[in-house]
Structure formats: structure tokens, C-alpha cells
Design a protein around this motif. Sequence first.
Motif, PDB file in Angstrom:
ATOM      1  N   ALA A  64      29.738  37.519 -21.217  1.00 60.26           N
ATOM      2  CA  ALA A  64      28.839  38.538 -20.659  1.00 60.26           C
ATOM      3  C   ALA A  64      27.543  37.897 -20.185  1.00 60.26           C
ATOM      4  O   ALA A  64      26.997  38.260 -19.132  1.00 60.26           O
ATOM      5  N   TYR A  65      27.041  36.948 -20.963  1.00 59.30           N
ATOM      6  CA  TYR A  65      25.814  36.231 -20.581  1.00 59.30           C
ATOM      7  C   TYR A  65      26.025  35.473 -19.277  1.00 59.30           C
ATOM      8  O   TYR A  65      25.190  35.515 -18.365  1.00 59.30           O
ATOM      9  N   GLU A  66      27.143  34.762 -19.172  1.00 61.10           N
ATOM     10  CA  GLU A  66      27.402  33.937 -17.988  1.00 61.10           C
ATOM     11  C   GLU A  66      27.528  34.787 -16.734  1.00 61.10           C
ATOM     12  O   GLU A  66      27.119  34.391 -15.645  1.00 61.10           O
ATOM     13  N   GLU A  67      28.069  35.990 -16.894  1.00 64.14           N
ATOM     14  CA  GLU A  67      28.264  36.867 -15.739  1.00 64.14           C
ATOM     15  C   GLU A  67      26.951  37.469 -15.238  1.00 64.14           C
ATOM     16  O   GLU A  67      26.768  37.653 -14.032  1.00 64.14           O
ATOM     17  N   ALA A 154      18.273  47.804 -20.500  1.00 62.94           N
ATOM     18  CA  ALA A 154      17.033  48.333 -19.916  1.00 62.94           C
ATOM     19  C   ALA A 154      16.617  47.526 -18.689  1.00 62.94           C
ATOM     20  O   ALA A 154      16.109  48.075 -17.712  1.00 62.94           O
ATOM     21  N   TRP A 155      16.817  46.221 -18.760  1.00 58.06           N
ATOM     22  CA  TRP A 155      16.499  45.357 -17.617  1.00 58.06           C
ATOM     23  C   TRP A 155      17.361  45.735 -16.414  1.00 58.06           C
ATOM     24  O   TRP A 155      16.864  45.867 -15.295  1.00 58.06           O
ATOM     25  N   LYS A 156      18.652  45.940 -16.659  1.00 60.98           N
ATOM     26  CA  LYS A 156      19.563  46.343 -15.578  1.00 60.98           C
ATOM     27  C   LYS A 156      19.180  47.708 -15.021  1.00 60.98           C
ATOM     28  O   LYS A 156      19.181  47.922 -13.803  1.00 60.98           O
ATOM     29  N   ALA A 157      18.867  48.656 -15.935  1.00 61.86           N
ATOM     30  CA  ALA A 157      18.526  50.016 -15.514  1.00 61.86           C
ATOM     31  C   ALA A 157      17.282  50.052 -14.648  1.00 61.86           C
ATOM     32  O   ALA A 157      17.126  50.936 -13.793  1.00 61.86           O
ATOM     33  N   ALA A 158      16.395  49.084 -14.842  1.00 65.31           N
ATOM     34  CA  ALA A 158      15.173  49.009 -14.038  1.00 65.31           C
ATOM     35  C   ALA A 158      15.426  48.383 -12.669  1.00 65.31           C
ATOM     36  O   ALA A 158      14.508  48.280 -11.843  1.00 65.31           O
ATOM     37  N   GLY A 159      16.665  47.969 -12.418  1.00 63.06           N
ATOM     38  CA  GLY A 159      17.015  47.383 -11.126  1.00 63.06           C
ATOM     39  C   GLY A 159      16.448  46.001 -10.906  1.00 63.06           C
ATOM     40  O   GLY A 159      16.291  45.553  -9.766  1.00 63.06           O
ATOM     41  N   LEU A 160      16.170  45.293 -11.999  1.00 61.83           N
ATOM     42  CA  LEU A 160      15.574  43.965 -11.895  1.00 61.83           C
ATOM     43  C   LEU A 160      16.664  42.901 -11.690  1.00 61.83           C
ATOM     44  O   LEU A 160      17.818  43.114 -12.076  1.00 61.83           O
ATOM     45  N   PRO A 161      16.307  41.770 -11.112  1.00 60.60           N
ATOM     46  CA  PRO A 161      17.320  40.756 -10.774  1.00 60.60           C
ATOM     47  C   PRO A 161      17.979  40.139 -11.997  1.00 60.60           C
ATOM     48  O   PRO A 161      17.366  40.007 -13.058  1.00 60.60           O
ATOM     49  N   LEU A 162      19.235  39.778 -11.823  1.00 53.65           N
ATOM     50  CA  LEU A 162      20.018  39.121 -12.860  1.00 53.65           C
ATOM     51  C   LEU A 162      20.493  37.775 -12.339  1.00 53.65           C
ATOM     52  O   LEU A 162      20.578  37.552 -11.129  1.00 53.65           O
ATOM     53  N   GLU A 163      20.826  36.910 -13.261  1.00 53.80           N
ATOM     54  CA  GLU A 163      21.224  35.544 -12.919  1.00 53.80           C
ATOM     55  C   GLU A 163      22.617  35.275 -13.472  1.00 53.80           C
ATOM     56  O   GLU A 163      22.968  35.754 -14.548  1.00 53.80           O
ATOM     57  N   LYS A 164      23.403  34.497 -12.751  1.00 59.86           N
ATOM     58  CA  LYS A 164      24.731  34.097 -13.225  1.00 59.86           C
ATOM     59  C   LYS A 164      24.699  32.652 -13.698  1.00 59.86           C
ATOM     60  O   LYS A 164      23.766  31.912 -13.426  1.00 59.86           O
ATOM     61  N   GLY A 165      25.773  32.265 -14.401  1.00 56.03           N
ATOM     62  CA  GLY A 165      25.881  30.886 -14.842  1.00 56.03           C
ATOM     63  C   GLY A 165      25.287  30.664 -16.217  1.00 56.03           C
ATOM     64  O   GLY A 165      25.027  31.608 -16.966  1.00 56.03           O
TER      65      GLY A 165
END
Length: 324
Positions: A64-67, A154-165
Motif C-alpha cells: 500500500a505504501y509503495e502504491e 485524510a491526506w488523500k481526502a484533501a486532494g493532496l499529491p501522493l508519491e509512488k515507489g
Amino acid sequence: MRKFFAPFLAAGLSALVSLGATFTASAAEPQPLVSVSWLKQHLDDKNLLVLDIRSAIDGGGAKAYEEAHIPGAIHSDYDKAGWRVTRNDVPFMLPTVAELEKLVGDIGIDETTHVVVVPAGVNFTDFGSAARTYWTLKVVGVPNVSILDGGVAAWKAAGLPLEKGIKKPSPTIFSATLNEKLLSRLEDVTTSETVKNATLLDARPASFFNGKEKAPAAKAYGHIPGAVNLDSASFYDAATNKLKPHAELAALAAQLPAQGPVIAYCNTGHWAATDWFVLHELLGRKDVSLYDGSMVEWSAKATLPIASSRTKWDDVLKVLGLGS
């Protein structure tokens, strides 16, 4: 006249500068619970380390973290990385100082790091993972630690950027300074009422406290005699997947005796970490410790007393597959 007052004016100015510096330092002190907006603003701070602890407990983990994770976050699986160990046949105990120094140092944390612990943000048990990690870091002497309120969700719900890898940590040397005041051991609990006049706080659901069900690793049903029950889930708002507002937390905590030490426990020191975090870190009750061995260690000692409301009928229901 001007020369006469000059030293006093200089001294006054120096005091004001010093006072201003004090206020600035105080305002900059890391808060135990930080918001998504705070983390967004401080994400590039020099000494900040975002610690993603997702594990099987929350249905996540390394994959889940990597995705998708908060940019720059380091992953350390709460369930697998060594935050809890088996000692003397008791699972989920606090690691040794040497083990913790290696774990914390390998992540890249030292005494100057501000660690923001990030859970998945999916339920109260998941928050317990963050609280237990936070407590462990405090016990071992990391001064600046926070939990992200609402976690990754909460970070996702705020529409903030996410990183892969995978972001690899930069290991450092960490020297622990054990804070014994935050930790209670078996011998502390056995003398808690007679010597310390302490309140034993059982953080489990009432069904565990009353002996209607038990953790698989526990040897008996029930609770430590004299304990009071305040379920860790009561501090958590399932609708928002965050802790409840401060006033509500304080109202819940008001059920406890106002004076004397508090020793929080549960089955393995996981749920109890939330009670400790709320009381000690958010409500400022400083004489609060966590018993990491909890009921699993306590019930393994056949000579120690256990209080329970369990009946023979409960045992019959269990045999019939209708109860725990």
C-alpha cells in the motif's frame, strides 16, 4: 540623565528580545497531533521525517505504501519492523534499548528529528498503531514526535499529491535516553494500588473487561482487579476517522479519578497507547504510563488475581460456537 538610564534601557530591551525568543520557540514546539494542512506547510522542513507505519492491522503495509504515500515518507511496518517483540514468551512487548536504537537509527531518526507518525486513518485500532509508535519513540528519548490526524486517508481526502515507489531511509546513529516514567512493568502494576495509589485504566472494549471475550494470547478472561474501564474507541470518531474534539476527550477523561498516577493497559499495550496519548499528550496529565505487557503478560502468571463477570453459561455458549 540619558546616560543614567541607558543601562536600564539596554537591560529592558535584552529582556524583551529574550522573551520574544521564548515565545517564538514555544510556538515552534511540535504539537502531538498535527493536521493535514500543517503537514502540507511543513513537508519540506529540514529536520522533518514522515513515518508511514501502515501494516496488516489496517489492511495495508509495504505494498500500500509503495502504491501511494505522502511525498518523502519513509515506511516502517508497525507489525513487522520490530516496534513490538516477543520477550519471555510474551508477545508485543517493548523492544530492548539496543533493538530500539537500531530500529530508530536505521529509519534515519536522531535526537533532532521531528517525526510525524502517519497511520492509515481507517479505524480506532489503526490509530492505536500510531499512538503505540509515538509512545515508543518518546520512551526511547525522541523529543519531537507528532501524529498526523486522520492519517493517509485524510491526506488523500484533501486532494493532496501522493508519491509512488520506495524512499530509502538515510540511517544515522541514535543513542537512546530511556524515559522510565512513561513505562510501567509487571512489578509496578502489582504494587500500583498499595504503593502508588494509582488508577489502573483498562482501555479494552467492555466485553473484554467483563470477561465475555479475550485475546487469543491471553490465558484468562477478565481484568486486573481494581481497574476502571475506558475503551480507547470512545476517544475516536468513526465518522471522521480522527480523534474527537478536545472538549469531548476531556469530558470522557473526567470519568477517571482526578488525582494520582494512571497506568493504562489493554491486551498487549496497543489500544492502551491511545488512552495514554489522549491523557498524557493532549490533556496534559503527566503522571500517566503504559503497561506494555498488559493482560497477556498478567494472565500468564497463574498466581496473579483476575476479576471477571464471566459465567458458566458464557462457557457453554462458547462450546456451542455462539460466544467467545
